[in-house]
Scaffold this motif. Structure first.
Motif, mmCIF file in Angstrom:
data_model
loop_
_atom_site.group_PDB
_atom_site.id
_atom_site.type_symbol
_atom_site.label_atom_id
_atom_site.label_comp_id
_atom_site.label_asym_id
_atom_site.label_seq_id
_atom_site.Cartn_x
_atom_site.Cartn_y
_atom_site.Cartn_z
ATOM 1 N N GLU A 203 0.833 -1.213 0.000
ATOM 2 C CA GLU A 203 0.000 0.000 0.000
ATOM 3 C C GLU A 203 0.867 1.262 0.000
ATOM 4 O O GLU A 203 0.684 2.166 -0.816
ATOM 5 N N ASN A 204 1.878 1.288 0.905
ATOM 6 C CA ASN A 204 2.727 2.478 0.974
ATOM 7 C C ASN A 204 3.473 2.697 -0.330
ATOM 8 O O ASN A 204 3.594 3.802 -0.825
ATOM 9 N N GLU A 205 3.994 1.573 -0.856
ATOM 10 C CA GLU A 205 4.761 1.689 -2.101
ATOM 11 C C GLU A 205 3.881 2.252 -3.213
ATOM 12 O O GLU A 205 4.299 3.111 -3.980
ATOM 13 N N LEU A 206 2.662 1.737 -3.246
ATOM 14 C CA LEU A 206 1.749 2.170 -4.322
ATOM 15 C C LEU A 206 1.500 3.671 -4.180
ATOM 16 O O LEU A 206 1.595 4.424 -5.150
ATOM 17 N N ILE A 242 -5.901 -4.884 -0.490
ATOM 18 C CA ILE A 242 -4.534 -5.335 -0.203
ATOM 19 C C ILE A 242 -4.536 -5.927 1.193
ATOM 20 O O ILE A 242 -4.972 -5.277 2.142
ATOM 21 N N ALA A 243 -4.078 -7.144 1.264
ATOM 22 C CA ALA A 243 -4.043 -7.844 2.561
ATOM 23 C C ALA A 243 -5.402 -7.746 3.228
ATOM 24 O O ALA A 243 -5.520 -7.421 4.406
ATOM 25 N N GLY A 244 -6.444 -7.978 2.430
ATOM 26 C CA GLY A 244 -7.794 -8.029 2.984
ATOM 27 C C GLY A 244 -8.387 -6.671 3.311
ATOM 28 O O GLY A 244 -9.492 -6.586 3.818
ATOM 29 N N GLN A 245 -7.631 -5.590 3.066
ATOM 30 C CA GLN A 245 -8.170 -4.263 3.378
ATOM 31 C C GLN A 245 -8.471 -3.519 2.078
ATOM 32 O O GLN A 245 -7.698 -3.585 1.130
ATOM 33 N N ILE A 246 -9.576 -2.792 2.066
ATOM 34 C CA ILE A 246 -9.826 -1.956 0.881
ATOM 35 C C ILE A 246 -9.013 -0.683 1.037
ATOM 36 O O ILE A 246 -9.082 -0.033 2.076
ATOM 37 N N VAL A 247 -8.239 -0.374 0.021
ATOM 38 C CA VAL A 247 -7.388 0.813 0.131
ATOM 39 C C VAL A 247 -7.966 1.910 -0.754
ATOM 40 O O VAL A 247 -8.165 1.707 -1.953
ATOM 41 N N ASN A 248 -8.229 3.075 -0.161
ATOM 42 C CA ASN A 248 -8.803 4.165 -0.944
ATOM 43 C C ASN A 248 -7.699 4.999 -1.571
ATOM 44 O O ASN A 248 -6.937 5.643 -0.866
ATOM 45 N N LEU A 249 -7.655 4.985 -2.894
ATOM 46 C CA LEU A 249 -6.584 5.761 -3.535
ATOM 47 C C LEU A 249 -7.156 6.970 -4.268
ATOM 48 O O LEU A 249 -6.474 7.571 -5.085
ATOM 49 N N GLY A 250 -8.414 7.286 -3.998
ATOM 50 C CA GLY A 250 -9.055 8.368 -4.750
ATOM 51 C C GLY A 250 -8.267 9.663 -4.673
ATOM 52 O O GLY A 250 -7.955 10.285 -5.683
#
Length: 1391
Positions: A203-206, A242-250
């Protein structure tokens, strides 16, 4: 591209001197694995497997200069590599040694960690063939058991450059794409370079890779822009799991997009369109962008089942919304199938859209269970099928962003707006919602976001328009285009509320601004764009009538909207509301209301500082109307009437601007336009007013300046000077007016006219009068003239423009440029870099030359003239229709006769302009109807107009077009007939017709009497065949009149012939005037014509005499009419000025008495007319230097002014008298009045003049030779120089001795002659040169017949001539009536 550069074999043992390098592209390690991908040279095959460099003779460290071009395969593996083999080429062929010996090897793997290897390399070279599986490693890795040249140092320099649309060759982009791809494929860990990224770190890398996109180079960003934006949008719409968590990238994605787009914009300045949109980005929106789940090959969503259209709500909205937006509503999943917890969709859609239909086409394999689908997708893609709607997410992110991100987004607002609109439309289309009612198309939360967005952007515009002018202009247009687009997809009321928000923001700011024009100009642009919507007319609800809302709540009833002093019943109120910017009007026709309100506010003469916008706002209205007019949807007349209804208040607004309009009439010889209203009159008109606040609240257009009541009641202070509009703006405005009048419903117009006050109707007529002048047909010559002018003008313009663009640009541009960081880039500091100063770049300027082809061809000029002619006819026909409606309203109300004069004025004015035959036929018909409906109007009230009408009709009677002639003669005949019927005496019309003809003849140059004679004949025929009036005197009177007119015409023809002979011309005019002894008005006309002619030729004394005669004539008739002591008794009073005046006395019996109708009705037959004539006479005498006569004239004037107690005039007169007398004193002994000659004409060639003797008065100090030369030259030109002969002596002429075909002129110098008793009175020089009747000349002779002899035998004969009138007279030559000789004296008595 491979560029071998240099090799260093200095430290290699063994012979390696003539070195060549062989380059191969290998897909494996076997020598046979070389691929045929190297482009061949011109004469070889297209592709080859190897390429060699040239040999440098005997050089152990050669340099190379080759370029080897390789076609890169689309898919590369780890085994692809470049192999370099070095050979020694022997120059002497020795036995059994090969020509070339391999002396070294090296290689470059094509991929490294999945990335293409390019750049500069310095490679070690191995002495022996590389071992197995070498291709995966790079030669820098020390392989066991291998021998290297020079201890494994780099000895071979080579450069590899790739041009690729697959490989990004940018570390930042690479990392981003790799991570996104890993997410899609769900493959962990991910290797990027030397890093391994585990899932928990992803997530952080993304996020960091997204924010690092800013650092990437511009070129790859441009090349991969579409893909890049697609992936960013995908991340917004489908937040990854990612790893079961929804990551908000909006938020991250939005920020990245904003900064990338801004960068492109700044750096690719060259390819913006006229709205400042980058072509790369706009083509992305237009061609590339689709919602990520709607790829074209997905099965079309159908209702029901799995393919059904399902609406996904956003699952998790980010928590960073500012609380002030209070939009935190429940976030439930909307779902078409309530018993499923997940969010179903057709798996094929899902899979195909995510994998981009790479690996599988499962369209046949439909999964049965939703649950299974869900988990299957999750395992496959690492994503829950949560879909966010892109436009909702975009709106949200934009509303909540701040700081530099917000700034970037504002800079390129158009991009996000257009993206949002396209996303909305796609969403509706793919979800089958295009037929859904508009109110339910979008969730309320989204509407709130849009409203918040529009509101903040509007406040940005308002607060920053002074600082970032250019940015705000762009932002303003983007916002307007956005709202225009929304009108197509969202609820109309909602969009109108957004427009209202923008308006409110602007209005509240306007109050506090000293100079509002910039902001108002922005608002105009905004409105113009919103109104360019294709369904603009429909959006205005043209079909609904203005009825009060049928609601129990107290509506804005007629009590509050009683905006002008009209009657209060509802019917009238409705009509009034339709024609004013009343509240009901603005509610009903919202956009049209805004447009017209803008117009009213800007054109308002009291609007400070807005006159720079006149042209802009008028053009906006003009363009709207043009677009309606050419729109095929509105071609049907009923529809057009509905459209015109939206613009009815325009008539009122334009009526208010009458004083400001450009005065087109001034170019005519008439007086300026007839403004019949003083602004003060308006005050009395106003009725109750709408309360300002109510109006504002309802209309939502808080336009502060609308303080005046809805109708056009000017409250301007009367003293204010109006700024006039330019001719072009006024013309556009009048065209708009005519369009509305043409297309509006006649009954509605008529009702409204009925409600208008006389004052307002007169205003309308003034407007129509102006329209007539404005659209008058100018003719082709004008276009040709204009053509040559524009040519010159456009050259100047171009020069100015070039200067502005290239050279001395103002400080503002300099600043703008600095802010864009351009000055650092371009060496010269000019806008485009120095080399461009030479050519002027059309592509860089939005100004396209409007006159590319400057000289218009003949055909174009013809065409322009044709269009102009058609416009003139159309405009005048509309004006005529409107006049008809006005006349109808008068007949209905029977209270407004007073405006008929105005109607007539417009009608006459239109007859006076150049008109087409089509128009004139209708015009004459209207005029005949008007005369027959309201005969008293012409013959009793508007007598001046009657005279005008006669003149116009006569002018058209002499037209060269048959139809016009027949209409004009009919009109003229009916005019006389009506007059006769009404009063049984039509002396006045007879007189006016005669006078009109006289003035027509006197003034018009291109007047055709032949045609006029035909018309007169027609009139005679009418009179003879008119059965009803056969028994009356009418036919005789007509005959009488026609005969009289024929006489005038004959004299006129003669006048034409003698145009060049001034004496003869004046004689003819004199004769015509004499013929009018019985009709004072006409004699006056001709006396004035003569005065004019004299003044032209600087015969001021004669001009003065004409004026004195005119005054005497007027005095005669005035004394008959009214007995006032102080007025001159008649001609007798003027005797001192000139003895000739008595001929004006009206004692003969045949004189008409002035009481008779129609006689002496001109403006001169009044006391002020008389005064005017005398003042002119005095001025002319003074110019002639006859100051004693000035005194005599003033003697008549002074009693009149004394009786009127006019001290001001008296002081002026006495001032002038003082001047006159002091001039007499100063010029004593230096005054010259004239020289006199006797001229006799002999010979039949002279016609009337044969055997006539005249005394000519010539300017002072004229020598005999001069007049002799003048007359000889003049008649020589007429009859031929050999025919004319001047008789040199002054003896009596014997006719018998003259040649029959010759023309003889005898000229003798004569002097004034006075008897001894006369000399007592004639003391001064003036006395001796004024009122001269007798002249003398001497002839020398001797008794034996010779002229001269010795002194004692010389005699001289005195001849005394008496003329018919005293000099100076109203003409410069007077007939000799009497001739006597005085007894001859002998030489001794020589006087």
């Amino acid at each position: 591209y491979i560029y071998p550069q240099s090799l260093n074999f200095a430290n290699r043992q063994g012979s390696a001197r003539n070195i060549t390098v062989k380059v191969q592209f290998m897909y494996g390690e076997d020598p046979s694995n070389a691929m045929p991908v190297i482009f061949g040279k011109s004469s070889c095959s297209e592709f080859s497997k190897e390429a060699y460099t040239a040999v440098v003779y005997h050089n152990r460290s050669p340099d190379f200069h080759e370029e080897i071009k390789v076609k890169l395969p689309a898919t590369l593996t780890d085994h692809h590599h470049l192999l370099f083999t070095f050979y020694h080429v022997s120059c002497q062929q020795k036995q059994n040694t090969p020509l070339e010996t391999p002396v070294g090897y090296t290689w470059i793997p094509m991929l490294q960690n999945g990335r293409l290897k390019t750049g500069q390399f310095c490679l070690p070279v191995s002495l022996e063939k590389p071992p197995q599986a070498y291709s995966v490693l790079s030669p820098e890795v020390p392989l066991p058991g291998m021998k290297w040249v020079d201890n494994h140092k780099g000895v071979f320099n080579v450069e590899v450059v790739a041009v690729s649309s697959i490989h990004t060759q940018d570390p930042y982009l690479d990392k981003f794409f790799a991570l996104v791809n890993a997410l899609d494929e769900h493959m962990f860990p991910v290797r990027i370079g030397d890093m391994r990224i585990m899932e928990n770190n992803l997530e952080n890398e993304l996020k960091s890779s997204i924010s690092a996109l800013n650092s990437s180079q511009l070129e790859p960003v441009v090349r991969f822009l579409h893909l890049l934006l697609d992936k960013l949008i995908l991340l917004v719409v489908r937040p990854p799991v990612i790893a079961g968590q929804i990551v908000n990238l909006g938020q991250a994605s939005f920020e990245a997009m904003a900064s990338i787009i801004n960068r492109l914009h700044k750096n690719l300045e060259g390819n913006h369109d006229q709205h400042g949109r980058n072509s790369l980005l706009s083509s992305y929106i237009y061609y590339v962008f689709r919602l990520p789940n709607t790829y074209p090959n997905s099965p079309s969503p159908g209702p029901g089942g799995l393919g059904g259209s399902v609406h996904y709500a956003t699952m998790a909205r980010s928590a960073v919304r500012p609380a002030s937006l209070n939009l935190n509503r429940s976030r439930s999943l909307s779902n078409s199938n309530p018993d499923i917890s997940g969010t179903p969709t057709s798996p094929d859609d899902e899979v195909r859209s995510i994998i981009g239909s790479k690996a599988m086409d499962r369209s046949c394999n439909r999964m049965s269970s939703h649950t299974e689908t869900s988990s299957f997708l999750q395992t496959l893609t690492g994503r829950l099928p949560t879909k966010k709607l892109f436009h909702e997410e975009l709106a949200l992110q934009w509303v909540v962003c701040s700081g530099s991100v917000r700034e970037s987004a504002l800079q390129q607002a158009w991009f996000f707006f257009e993206l949002m609109v396209k996303s909305m439309v796609h969403h509706l289309y793919f979800n089958d919602k295009l037929d859904a009612p508009r109110k339910s198309r979008f969730p309320e939360r989204f509407m709130d976001d849009i409203a918040a967005l529009v509101s903040t952007i509007a406040s940005d515009i308002v607060s920053r328009f002074q600082k970032d002018t250019e940015m705000v202009e762009r932002l303003n247009t983007s916002l307007a285009f956005f709202l225009n687009d929304l009108l197509s997809v969202m609820d109309r009321g909602f969009v109108f509320s957004l427009i209202k928000t923008c308006y409110k923001q602007v209005s509240s700011k306007l109050y506090s601004l000293p100079n509002p024009s910039v902001l108002v100009s922005l608002r105009l642009d905004f409105l113009r764009i919103v109104c360019s919507h294709e369904h603009y007319v429909t959006l205005n609800l043209p079909c609904s009538l203005l009825t009060p809302p049928a609601s129990p709540s107290p509506s804005v009833s007629s009590a509050t909207s009683q905006s002008s002093g009209f009657s209060t019943n509802v019917q009238d109120q409705k009509i009034a509301n339709m024609f004013e910017l009343s509240v009901p009007f603005r509610q009903q026709h919202y956009l049209a209301g805004l447009v017209l309100t803008e117009l009213a506010v800007i054109l308002d003469p009291d609007a400070e500082g807005l006159f720079g916008l006149h042209k802009k706002v008028i053009n906006m209205v003009h363009n709207l109307l043009s677009s309606h007019d050419s729109d095929p949807r509105y071609s049907d007349p009923q529809t057009k009437a509905r459209v015109a209804m939206l613009y009815l208040p325009l008539i009122g607004i334009i009526m208010e601007t009458v004083p400001q309009l450009y005065d087109f009439t001034e170019t005519h010889n008439q007086r300026g336009r007839p403004i019949c209203i003083a602004p003060d009159d308006y005050e009395s008109e106003s009725g109750s007013m709408i309360s300002q606040t109510v109006a504002m609240a309802i209309a939502g257009t808080s336009v502060p300046q609308l303080t005046r009541p809805g109708s056009f009641l000017l409250t301007s202070s009367s003293g204010r000077q109006h700024t006039t509009f330019s001719a072009e703006s006024s013309r556009s405005l009048l065209i708009c007016l005519l369009w509305v009048l043409k297309n509006a419903d006649e009954t509605v117009l008529q009702k409204w006219f009925t409600d208008l006050s006389v004052l307002q109707l007169n205003r309308l007529l003034d407007l129509l009068y102006l329209c007539v002048s404005c659209f008058e047909y100018k003719g082709k010559k004008v276009f040709e003239r204009m053509n040559s002018l524009t040519f010159k003008k456009s050259k100047d313009m171009r020069a100015k423009l070039e200067e502005a663009i290239l050279g001395s640009i103002g400080a503002r541009q300099e600043m703008v440029r600095r802010s864009r960081g351009q000055l650092e880039r371009s060496p010269s500091g000019s806008a485009f870099g120095s080399q461009e100063n030479l050519r002027w770049r059309k592509d860089m300027t939005h100004w396209r030359q409007n006159t590319e082809k400057l000289d218009k061809s003949r055909a174009e000029i013809e065409h322009e003239a044709l269009i102009d002619g058609n416009l003139a006819t159309e405009a005048n026909l509309i004006i005529l229709d409107t006049l008809e409606i006005v006349v109808q309203t008068v007949s209905v109300t029977e209270s407004k006769e007073s405006i008929l004069g105005g109607v007539l004025k417009v009608l006459l004015h239109s007859m006076a302009c150049n008109q087409s035959a089509v128009y004139l036929q209708h015009c004459f018909a209207t005029q005949r109807a008007l005369v027959s409906k309201f005969p008293e109007l012409l013959f009793e009230e508007e007598t001046e107009q009657c005279a005008d009408l006669c003149l116009r009709l006569l002018r058209h009677c002499s037209s060269s077009i048959g139809t016009i002639r027949s209409h004009a003669s009919a009109s003229l005949y009916l005019l006389m007939r009506q007059n006769f019927e009404i009063g049984n005496n039509f002396a006045r019309v007879k007189m006016q017709v005669t006078m009109s003809l006289s003035s027509l003849v006197g003034t018009s140059q291109n007047f055709n009497e032949e045609f006029l004679r035909r018309s007169l004949k027609t009139i005679l025929t009418y009179a003879e065949e008119d059965l009803e009036l056969r028994e009356t005197t009418f036919p005789d009177q007509v005959q009488d009149l026609v005969f009289n007119l024929h006489m005038i015409l004959s004299d006129t023809v003669k006048m034409k012939e003698h145009q060049e002979d001034p004496e003869m011309l004046i004689d003819l005019m004199y004769r015509i005037a004499k013929g009018y002894q019985t009709s004072p008005d006409l004699r006056l006309t001709w006396l004035q014509n003569m005065a004019g002619k004299h003044s032209e030729r600087s015969n001021h004394a004669e001009a003065a005499q004409c004026l004195v005669h005119s005054a005497a004539l007027v005095a005669e008739y005035l004394s008959m009419l009214e007995d006032r002591k102080y007025l001159p008794v008649g001609c007798v009073t003027f005797q001192n000025i000139s003895s000739n005046v008595l001929e004006e006395s009206a004692v003969s019996d045949d004189v008409v008495s002035p009481d008779e109708e129609g006689i002496c009705s001109g403006k001169y037959f009044t006391e002020s007319g008389l005064v005017g004539l005398l003042e002119q006479a005095a001025a002319s005498f003074s110019m002639a230097g006859m100051y004693e006569a000035v005194n005599e004239v003033y003697k008549v004037l002074i009693p009149i002014h004394e009786a009127n107690r006019d001290a001001k005039k008296l002081s002026t007169i006495h001032g002038k008298l003082q001047e006159a007398f002091s001039k007499i004193v100063h010029q004593d002994g230096k005054r010259m009045f004239g020289t006199y000659f006797r001229v006799g004409f002999y010979g039949t060639k002279f016609g009337d003049l044969d055997e006539q003797e005249f005394v000519y008065k010539e300017p002072a100090i004229t020598k005999l030779a001069e007049i002799s030369h003048r007359l000889e030259g003049f008649y020589g030109e007429r009859f031929g120089e050999d025919v004319v002969e001047v008789i040199k002596d002054s003896n009596p002429v014997d006719k018998c001795k003259l040649g029959p075909n010759k023309a003889y002129i005898q000229i003798t110098y004569v002097e004034p002659y006075f008897d001894t008793y006369e000399m007592k009175d004639r003391i001064t020089y003036f006395d001796k040169n004024y009122n001269l009747r007798r002249f003398m000349y001497c002839t020398p002779f001797t008794l034996d017949g010779r002229a001269h002899g010795d002194l004692h035998e010389q005699f001289k004969r005195k001849t005394i001539l008496t003329t018919s009138h005293a000099f100076p007279y109203i003409k410069t030559r007077v007939n000799v009536t009497h001739k006597e000789e005085v007894s001859p004296h002998a030489g001794i008595n020589w006087e």
